[in-house]
Design a protein around this motif. Structure first.
Motif, PDB file in Angstrom:
ATOM      1  N   ARG A 113       0.831  -1.208   0.000  1.00 31.26           N
ATOM      2  CA  ARG A 113       0.000   0.000   0.000  1.00 31.26           C
ATOM      3  C   ARG A 113       0.866   1.259   0.000  1.00 31.26           C
ATOM      4  NH1 ARG A 113      -2.415   2.695   4.470  1.00 31.26           N
ATOM      5  NH2 ARG A 113      -1.707   0.994   5.780  1.00 31.26           N
ATOM      6  N   VAL A 114       1.916   1.263   0.803  1.00 29.37           N
ATOM      7  CA  VAL A 114       2.795   2.439   0.870  1.00 29.37           C
ATOM      8  C   VAL A 114       3.635   2.549  -0.404  1.00 29.37           C
ATOM      9  CG1 VAL A 114       4.654   3.554   2.167  1.00 29.37           C
ATOM     10  CG2 VAL A 114       2.765   2.447   3.393  1.00 29.37           C
ATOM     11  N   ALA A 115       4.053   1.421  -0.970  1.00 28.55           N
ATOM     12  CA  ALA A 115       4.788   1.466  -2.245  1.00 28.55           C
ATOM     13  C   ALA A 115       3.931   2.122  -3.324  1.00 28.55           C
ATOM     14  CB  ALA A 115       5.206   0.062  -2.672  1.00 28.55           C
ATOM     15  N   ARG A 116       2.649   1.762  -3.378  1.00 24.99           N
ATOM     16  CA  ARG A 116       1.742   2.386  -4.352  1.00 24.99           C
ATOM     17  C   ARG A 116       1.628   3.889  -4.107  1.00 24.99           C
ATOM     18  NH1 ARG A 116      -1.280  -2.284  -3.570  1.00 24.99           N
ATOM     19  NH2 ARG A 116      -2.623  -1.229  -2.062  1.00 24.99           N
ATOM     20  N   ALA A 117       1.529   4.278  -2.847  1.00 24.74           N
ATOM     21  CA  ALA A 117       1.413   5.701  -2.521  1.00 24.74           C
ATOM     22  C   ALA A 117       2.683   6.457  -2.914  1.00 24.74           C
ATOM     23  CB  ALA A 117       1.115   5.881  -1.032  1.00 24.74           C
ATOM     24  N   TYR A 118       3.845   5.864  -2.657  1.00 23.89           N
ATOM     25  CA  TYR A 118       5.099   6.500  -3.092  1.00 23.89           C
ATOM     26  C   TYR A 118       5.110   6.635  -4.609  1.00 23.89           C
ATOM     27  CZ  TYR A 118       8.018   6.909   1.122  1.00 23.89           C
ATOM     28  OH  TYR A 118       8.566   7.293   2.315  1.00 23.89           O
TER      29      TYR A 118
END
Length: 174
Positions: A113-118
């Protein structure tokens, strides 16, 4: 409604300005931390107490603040022995310092989820197991993969750099 509602607010302003509302600070975090150009500096301390500060690309996802670090970097080594840290942010109209602890995130769903946000913010990160990879990162980050950390803060200091001015400390329960 601002996340992380304070349990105590202290006016630190010496010029008669009112305490800054936490909602003003958190709204700036929400607006500015999706932008990779927002200046952020992480301060840690090594096992011997020696301080270390470095620029990082912090990102707010949901109600949490995340950052990455290479496994062999000084900040990762410091956090492994002492999770206490500060994150200083130059937000639009406010300087904000968050004090707390950073813990490494290894949950696959959160890492993805955080990789997508980055990636959506301009850094083409991808989840690889319990870490992140990308074609590039900050020159000081070391080679991939990069660990993901979540900051849990219990104190924040805000100094307004735009009207209305003021300086305030907020305390939170974790």
């Amino acid at each position: 409604m601002a996340a992380h509602e304070p349990v105590q607010t202290t006016n630190l302003d010496g010029y008669g300005n009112k305490p800054l509302p936490w909602s003003r600070a958190w709204n700036r975090v929400e607006a500015d931390l999706p932008k990779m150009e927002t200046a952020g500096f992480l301060a840690t301390a090594g096992p011997d107490g020696r301080p270390h500060s470095t620029g990082i690309g912090a990102l707010k996802v949901g109600d949490d603040i995340y950052f990455t670090s290479g496994p062999r970097t000084r900040k990762s080594r410091n956090l492994a022995s002492n999770p206490a840290c500060t994150l200083s942010l130059r937000l639009e109209g406010m300087d904000l310092v968050l004090e707390g602890e950073a813990t490494r995130v290894t949950d696959g769903a959160t890492v993805q989820r955080v990789a997508r946000a980055y990636s959506e913010s301009g850094w083409p990160a991808e989840a690889e197991g319990d870490a992140l990879t990308a074609p590039f990162s900050a020159p000081s980050a070391g080679p991939p993969p990069w660990y993901l950390y979540r900051l849990a803060f219990d104190v924040a200091f805000g100094v307004a750099t735009a009207e209305p001015h003021g300086a305030t400390r907020w305390r939170f329960e974790r």
